[in-house]
Design a protein around this motif. Structure first.
Motif, PDB file in Angstrom:
ATOM      1  N   ARG A 131      51.090  40.360  31.526  1.00 57.72           N
ATOM      2  CA  ARG A 131      51.640  41.569  32.156  1.00 57.72           C
ATOM      3  C   ARG A 131      52.227  41.255  33.530  1.00 57.72           C
ATOM      4  NH1 ARG A 131      47.505  46.568  30.723  1.00 57.72           N
ATOM      5  NH2 ARG A 131      47.811  46.436  28.465  1.00 57.72           N
ATOM      6  N   LYS A 132      51.572  40.350  34.263  1.00 63.22           N
ATOM      7  CA  LYS A 132      52.110  39.955  35.567  1.00 63.22           C
ATOM      8  C   LYS A 132      53.518  39.400  35.415  1.00 63.22           C
ATOM      9  CE  LYS A 132      47.845  38.829  37.747  1.00 63.22           C
ATOM     10  NZ  LYS A 132      46.878  37.748  37.915  1.00 63.22           N
ATOM     11  N   LEU A 133      53.686  38.530  34.409  1.00 68.29           N
ATOM     12  CA  LEU A 133      54.986  37.887  34.224  1.00 68.29           C
ATOM     13  C   LEU A 133      56.057  38.894  33.812  1.00 68.29           C
ATOM     14  CD1 LEU A 133      53.812  34.629  32.464  1.00 68.29           C
ATOM     15  CD2 LEU A 133      55.180  34.733  34.547  1.00 68.29           C
ATOM     16  N   ARG A 165      45.908  38.674  28.886  1.00 71.98           N
ATOM     17  CA  ARG A 165      46.769  39.879  28.856  1.00 71.98           C
ATOM     18  C   ARG A 165      47.223  40.242  30.260  1.00 71.98           C
ATOM     19  NH1 ARG A 165      43.621  44.422  26.071  1.00 71.98           N
ATOM     20  NH2 ARG A 165      45.428  45.681  26.603  1.00 71.98           N
ATOM     21  N   SER A 166      46.290  40.112  31.209  1.00 74.24           N
ATOM     22  CA  SER A 166      46.622  40.411  32.594  1.00 74.24           C
ATOM     23  C   SER A 166      47.739  39.489  33.090  1.00 74.24           C
ATOM     24  CB  SER A 166      45.358  40.239  33.441  1.00 74.24           C
ATOM     25  OG  SER A 166      45.637  40.442  34.796  1.00 74.24           O
ATOM     26  N   GLN A 171      43.267  39.985  44.585  1.00 70.80           N
ATOM     27  CA  GLN A 171      42.947  40.945  43.532  1.00 70.80           C
ATOM     28  C   GLN A 171      42.729  40.226  42.196  1.00 70.80           C
ATOM     29  OE1 GLN A 171      42.641  44.263  44.422  1.00 70.80           O
ATOM     30  NE2 GLN A 171      41.600  44.334  42.454  1.00 70.80           N
ATOM     31  N   THR A 172      43.531  39.200  41.966  1.00 72.06           N
ATOM     32  CA  THR A 172      43.410  38.439  40.726  1.00 72.06           C
ATOM     33  C   THR A 172      42.037  37.793  40.598  1.00 72.06           C
ATOM     34  OG1 THR A 172      45.782  38.038  40.587  1.00 72.06           O
ATOM     35  CG2 THR A 172      44.352  36.431  39.497  1.00 72.06           C
ATOM     36  N   LEU A 173      41.538  37.222  41.700  1.00 65.58           N
ATOM     37  CA  LEU A 173      40.223  36.585  41.651  1.00 65.58           C
ATOM     38  C   LEU A 173      39.088  37.598  41.663  1.00 65.58           C
ATOM     39  CD1 LEU A 173      40.759  33.439  43.884  1.00 65.58           C
ATOM     40  CD2 LEU A 173      40.191  33.488  41.460  1.00 65.58           C
ATOM     41  N   LEU A 174      39.356  38.796  42.172  1.00 65.02           N
ATOM     42  CA  LEU A 174      38.337  39.842  42.066  1.00 65.02           C
ATOM     43  C   LEU A 174      38.179  40.233  40.599  1.00 65.02           C
ATOM     44  CD1 LEU A 174      39.150  42.194  45.083  1.00 65.02           C
ATOM     45  CD2 LEU A 174      37.182  40.693  44.812  1.00 65.02           C
ATOM     46  N   ALA A 175      39.302  40.299  39.892  1.00 63.30           N
ATOM     47  CA  ALA A 175      39.253  40.681  38.481  1.00 63.30           C
ATOM     48  C   ALA A 175      38.715  39.546  37.619  1.00 63.30           C
ATOM     49  CB  ALA A 175      40.647  41.101  38.008  1.00 63.30           C
ATOM     50  N   GLU A 176      39.023  38.314  37.980  1.00 61.07           N
ATOM     51  CA  GLU A 176      38.562  37.156  37.205  1.00 61.07           C
ATOM     52  C   GLU A 176      38.076  36.059  38.134  1.00 61.07           C
ATOM     53  OE1 GLU A 176      36.928  35.299  35.213  1.00 61.07           O
ATOM     54  OE2 GLU A 176      37.998  36.358  33.629  1.00 61.07           O
ATOM     55  N   SER A 231      56.054  42.245  34.319  1.00 64.61           N
ATOM     56  CA  SER A 231      56.171  43.502  35.056  1.00 64.61           C
ATOM     57  C   SER A 231      57.089  43.409  36.271  1.00 64.61           C
ATOM     58  CB  SER A 231      54.782  43.990  35.484  1.00 64.61           C
ATOM     59  OG  SER A 231      54.138  43.002  36.261  1.00 64.61           O
ATOM     60  N   THR A 258      48.493  38.481  46.075  1.00 66.99           N
ATOM     61  CA  THR A 258      47.854  39.157  44.943  1.00 66.99           C
ATOM     62  C   THR A 258      46.732  38.295  44.369  1.00 66.99           C
ATOM     63  OG1 THR A 258      49.600  38.263  43.539  1.00 66.99           O
ATOM     64  CG2 THR A 258      49.839  40.541  44.258  1.00 66.99           C
ATOM     65  N   ALA A 312      41.261  39.140  27.985  1.00 63.20           N
ATOM     66  CA  ALA A 312      41.658  40.109  29.006  1.00 63.20           C
ATOM     67  C   ALA A 312      42.442  39.421  30.114  1.00 63.20           C
ATOM     68  CB  ALA A 312      40.424  40.801  29.570  1.00 63.20           C
ATOM     69  N   ALA A 313      41.952  38.255  30.544  1.00 57.81           N
ATOM     70  CA  ALA A 313      42.637  37.509  31.611  1.00 57.81           C
ATOM     71  C   ALA A 313      44.046  37.122  31.159  1.00 57.81           C
ATOM     72  CB  ALA A 313      41.840  36.260  31.979  1.00 57.81           C
TER      73      ALA A 313
END
Lengths: 267, 308
Positions: free
Chosen positions: A10-12, A6-7, A95-100, A14, A92, A3-4
């Protein structure tokens, strides 16, 4: 981890940056390929080249095709570094560290995500250099040698080295998170410091071996043909050692980044 | 009903050099309610939230989401949805793109992203780059990001900033709905007025220390009524107050009676035949209580450390 990853991919993908820089690199490499191809092809005819290396045949072709790394490497480096530094520039990273929150996982995902981007840059870069260089070599020189084994090898290694440059960029971005500073350092080092250092170190016997461990020289060693190498600077490392030196840079930068940047509190 | 974990902060301390940004802070945030995390700017609210969310390491003490720290949850963003003030957006990414970037880690698909943009009223701007978003739109996008994983807990840092009055009302309805579903909602603000109609509980901190933790009703109970009275026979009013045991003090042309509403004073004066020319309610309201708490840094209820 998936998941990390893919995230991160997508960052790269988007934002527009990756394809804008990709197009810029393609155009630049096609132009350089054509220019140097013509220069080598025509220079080979003229005998009075005044001591400068005169290349012909397959050597001319491999030298031109290896420019993806020697000239183009700044693009994957910058893209890789931006993958990390934009997170800090635009905050960002929160948010990135909140998700991972597992920062080691984040580091691994960031590095791995630059691999497909590096591959794309490598493939497009190799295509661009062929597009620009092959016609020049074929028309004005001894031929494009596109089916020659050495040439195919150089083109494949171009792709591999570009992936490593992208990884190195991402690892460097972790070390220098300030975006402008990271880009300035990359540009200054690749365009000025390293070329000068390689020539200077090559001129001093006692230090001649040191220059081979600079990242650009290591990449040249990995590809096994180099524009700067042909300029008569110091000896290159064996191919495997060149790869190891690049991996060592990536590993060192990533480790230090993990212990500094990724240990800190995030606002 | 959703079975949501509670959030907890235990003896939490964070120092930056000589500054104690958060000082031995302990409080609990219960599920099924909206808790207001209040304090003046610089009180340490955001620092506390950062530690609660694993973004910063406490100097000492600990934080809990349910039974363990935030970062110890396998998919923490599915447990706590958070929108911090410091969170940024890449200006070159679209609103939808931003959600898609953070969707994989909470298992949200494209439909969920669209659904959330609809929830926060950004559907029309989904394809626009965030660089063109207004402050209020960013606030809404941050909220949508927090909601991606349909989390049972929600932590929002100053969510009313940049929202217009209509947006604040919309947010209130949304948060009340979440609490009614049983979720745990923690909302920080430096203005009690902006969250007064939203929160059930309040946690007030000043200079990193807890000064009050209770239900909003208990905080409101600290407000004191009072009445300003002007009478041609001031002595008669003073006598009346003495008989009733009311404290009075001279103020402008008349007297202020503390601790009693104007209605009670009026009734008593009428009964005793005392002539009044002016009778005005003059007490402290919730806002005054909050301001006194934040100005003094001491709990008016005299319970230092507050309730757990």
């Amino acid at each position: 981890m998936r998941a990390a990853l893919r995230s991160e991919v997508r960052k790269l993908l988007s934002t527009r940056l990756w394809w804008v820089l990709l197009l810029a690199m393609a155009g630049y490499l096609a132009f350089i390929g054509a220019t140097l191809g013509l220069a080598l092809a025509l220079g080979g005819d003229v005998e009075e080249s005044g001591g400068a290396p005169v290349l012909g045949g397959v050597d001319a072709a491999t030298t031109v095709y290896s420019l993806v790394s020697a000239i183009g490497y700044v693009f994957p480096l910058v893209v890789g570094s931006l993958a990390v530094t934009t997170e800090f520039r635009h905050h960002t990273i929160t948010q990135t560290l909140l998700a991972e929150p597992r920062r080691g996982v984040l580091l691994a995902a960031k590095l791995l995500a630059t691999v497909p981007v590096g591959l794309a840059y490598g493939v497009v870069g190799a295509l661009a250099i062929v597009l620009g260089g092959a016609p020049a070599l074929a028309i004005a020189g001894d031929g494009a040698f596109l089916t020659d084994g050495d040439v195919v090898q150089v083109l494949l290694l171009d792709v591999l080295v570009t992936v490593l440059w992208a990884l190195l960029g991402a690892a460097f971005g972790l070390l220098v998170t300030q975006q402008v500073a990271a880009i300035v350092v990359i540009l200054a080092f690749t365009q000025f410091v390293e070329p000068v250092a390689r020539l200077a170190l090559g001129a001093v016997d006692a230090l001649a071996g040191v220059g081979a461990f600079l990242p650009g020289a290591a990449a040249d060693a990995l590809i096994g043909a180099s524009f700067f190498g042909e300029l008569g600077s110091a000896d290159l490392l064996p191919r495997w050692a060149g790869a190891l030196v690049l991996l060592a840079y990536i590993g060192t930068f990533a480790t230090v980044g993990r212990l500094t940047t990724l240990r800190r509190d995030v606002a | 009903m959703i079975a949501a974990p509670s959030l907890g902060v235990d003896g939490l301390t964070k120092t930056f050099g000589p500054l104690r940004a958060v000082d031995d802070l302990t409080f609990e945030v219960r599920p099924g309610a909206v808790t207001g995390f209040l304090g003046p700017n610089g009180a340490g609210k955001t620092t506390t939230l950062r530690m609660l969310l694993g973004l910063a390491t406490p100097t000492s003490g600990s934080t809990r989401v349910g039974d363990r720290p935030y970062a110890a949850h396998p998919q923490p963003a599915r447990v706590v949805g958070a929108a911090l003030e410091a969170t940024g957006f890449h200006p070159g990414r679209t609103g939808l793109g931003h959600l898609q970037v953070y969707a994989p880690q909470v298992g949200a698909d494209l439909d969920r992203c669209h659904e959330l943009l609809d929830t926060v009223g950004l559907s029309a701007a989904a394809g626009r780059r965030v660089g063109q978003y207004s402050m209020g739109m960013r606030q809404r996008l941050g909220l949508a990001t927090a909601l991606l994983g349909d989390p049972p807990c929600l932590v929002l840092d100053e969510p009313t900033n940049g929202l217009d009055p209509e947006g604040i009302r919309w947010l209130r309805t949304l948060l009340r709905g979440f609490a009614a579903e049983g979720r745990t909602v923690l909302v920080s603000s430096h203005l009690l007025g902006e969250v007064q109609n939203t929160v059930d509980d309040v946690v007030v901190i000043v200079r990193g220390r807890l000064v009050h933790a209770s239900s909003l009703a208990d905080l409101a109970a600290l407000a004191e009524p009072g009445a300003y009275v002007v009478s041609p026979t001031a002595g008669a009013v003073a006598d009346l107050a003495r008989r009733q045991g009311w404290p009075v003090r001279a103020h402008e042309r008349g007297l202020v009676v503390d601790g009693v509403t104007a209605d009670v004073v009026g009734t008593a004066a009428h009964r005793d035949g005392v002539e009044l020319h002016e009778l005005t309610p003059r007490g402290t309201d919730l806002e005054d209580v909050f301001l006194r708490l934040t100005a003094t840094g001491h709990d008016l209820a005299g319970t230092p450390g507050g309730a757990r």
